[in-house]
Design a protein around this motif. Structure first.
Motif, PDB file in Angstrom:
ATOM      1  N   ALA A  48       0.837  -1.204   0.000  1.00 49.97           N
ATOM      2  CA  ALA A  48       0.000   0.000   0.000  1.00 49.97           C
ATOM      3  C   ALA A  48       0.870   1.252   0.000  1.00 49.97           C
ATOM      4  O   ALA A  48       1.076   1.888   1.025  1.00 49.97           O
ATOM      5  N   ALA A  49       1.397   1.584  -1.161  1.00 50.08           N
ATOM      6  CA  ALA A  49       2.255   2.757  -1.307  1.00 50.08           C
ATOM      7  C   ALA A  49       1.815   3.550  -2.534  1.00 50.08           C
ATOM      8  O   ALA A  49       1.352   2.974  -3.524  1.00 50.08           O
ATOM      9  N   SER A  50       1.972   4.862  -2.469  1.00 51.65           N
ATOM     10  CA  SER A  50       1.606   5.749  -3.563  1.00 51.65           C
ATOM     11  C   SER A  50       2.714   5.777  -4.614  1.00 51.65           C
ATOM     12  O   SER A  50       3.850   6.140  -4.310  1.00 51.65           O
ATOM     13  N   LEU A  51       2.361   5.437  -5.839  1.00 50.38           N
ATOM     14  CA  LEU A  51       3.353   5.495  -6.916  1.00 50.38           C
ATOM     15  C   LEU A  51       3.678   6.933  -7.292  1.00 50.38           C
ATOM     16  O   LEU A  51       4.765   7.210  -7.795  1.00 50.38           O
ATOM     17  N   ALA A  52       2.767   7.862  -7.015  1.00 49.00           N
ATOM     18  CA  ALA A  52       3.045   9.273  -7.298  1.00 49.00           C
ATOM     19  C   ALA A  52       4.189   9.799  -6.433  1.00 49.00           C
ATOM     20  O   ALA A  52       4.789  10.816  -6.750  1.00 49.00           O
ATOM     21  N   GLU A  53       4.507   9.087  -5.367  1.00 49.53           N
ATOM     22  CA  GLU A  53       5.649   9.452  -4.529  1.00 49.53           C
ATOM     23  C   GLU A  53       6.912   8.702  -4.957  1.00 49.53           C
ATOM     24  O   GLU A  53       7.958   8.837  -4.337  1.00 49.53           O
ATOM     25  N   GLY A  54       6.789   7.913  -6.021  1.00 49.30           N
ATOM     26  CA  GLY A  54       7.903   7.115  -6.508  1.00 49.30           C
ATOM     27  C   GLY A  54       8.845   7.902  -7.404  1.00 49.30           C
ATOM     28  O   GLY A  54       8.729   9.121  -7.560  1.00 49.30           O
ATOM     29  N   ILE A  55       9.755   7.180  -8.012  1.00 52.61           N
ATOM     30  CA  ILE A  55      10.776   7.772  -8.876  1.00 52.61           C
ATOM     31  C   ILE A  55      10.473   7.365 -10.312  1.00 52.61           C
ATOM     32  O   ILE A  55      10.476   6.173 -10.645  1.00 52.61           O
ATOM     33  N   LEU A  56      10.191   8.367 -11.165  1.00 53.74           N
ATOM     34  CA  LEU A  56       9.890   8.123 -12.569  1.00 53.74           C
ATOM     35  C   LEU A  56      11.159   8.309 -13.381  1.00 53.74           C
ATOM     36  O   LEU A  56      11.767   9.381 -13.367  1.00 53.74           O
ATOM     37  N   GLU A  57      11.573   7.249 -14.066  1.00 54.10           N
ATOM     38  CA  GLU A  57      12.736   7.315 -14.949  1.00 54.10           C
ATOM     39  C   GLU A  57      12.322   6.758 -16.293  1.00 54.10           C
ATOM     40  O   GLU A  57      11.980   5.581 -16.406  1.00 54.10           O
ATOM     41  N   ASP A  58      12.326   7.625 -17.310  1.00 57.77           N
ATOM     42  CA  ASP A  58      11.779   7.292 -18.622  1.00 57.77           C
ATOM     43  C   ASP A  58      10.341   6.827 -18.431  1.00 57.77           C
ATOM     44  O   ASP A  58       9.540   7.555 -17.888  1.00 57.77           O
ATOM     45  N   ASP A  59       9.999   5.590 -18.848  1.00 53.84           N
ATOM     46  CA  ASP A  59       8.621   5.110 -18.719  1.00 53.84           C
ATOM     47  C   ASP A  59       8.468   4.082 -17.595  1.00 53.84           C
ATOM     48  O   ASP A  59       7.550   3.260 -17.616  1.00 53.84           O
ATOM     49  N   VAL A  60       9.353   4.129 -16.609  1.00 57.98           N
ATOM     50  CA  VAL A  60       9.298   3.202 -15.478  1.00 57.98           C
ATOM     51  C   VAL A  60       9.151   3.983 -14.172  1.00 57.98           C
ATOM     52  O   VAL A  60       9.906   4.923 -13.913  1.00 57.98           O
TER      53      VAL A  60
END
Length: 108
Positions: A48-60
């Motif tokens: 249960a984690a927000s991907l919007a708080e993740g690290i976007l690199e190219d399309d990953v």
């Protein structure tokens, strides 16, 4: 014509970034990858984690909870411990707005 839901203005999502938006009971992540927009569920399928708080690199997008990752174009899990794909949504750009068809997956 498809039943589209407005998420945000294209200008709200700078290139190479991701933001989350609430749509009814859903929280969706909107990604700007090289000027193309993609939408997935915001919650990681592993924890249960927000991907919007993740690290976007190219399309990953990499989840910061356990460092699993997904391809934002396809929803496919591309790095363990994530194995279950994300739900993707069909995106339509209309008058400078990011619109989403909640009934269709990306590519439909």
């Amino acid at each position: 014509m498809a039943d589209l839901t407005k998420l945000c203005a294209t200008s709200d999502i700078a290139e190479g970034t991701v933001k989350s938006f609430e749509v009814g009971s859903n929280v969706l992540a909107v990604y700007n990858v090289g000027g193309e927009y993609f939408v997935t569920d915001n919650e990681c399928t592993h924890g249960a984690a927000s991907l919007a708080e993740g690290i976007l690199e190219d399309d990953v997008i990499e989840c910061t909870l356990h460092f699993g990752a997904f391809n934002v174009k396809t929803g496919k899990a591309v790095q363990a411990p994530c194995f279950t794909a994300l739900r993707t949504y069909k995106v339509v750009l209309q008058d400078g707005q990011v619109m989403v068809d909640l009934d269709k997956e990306a590519g439909e």
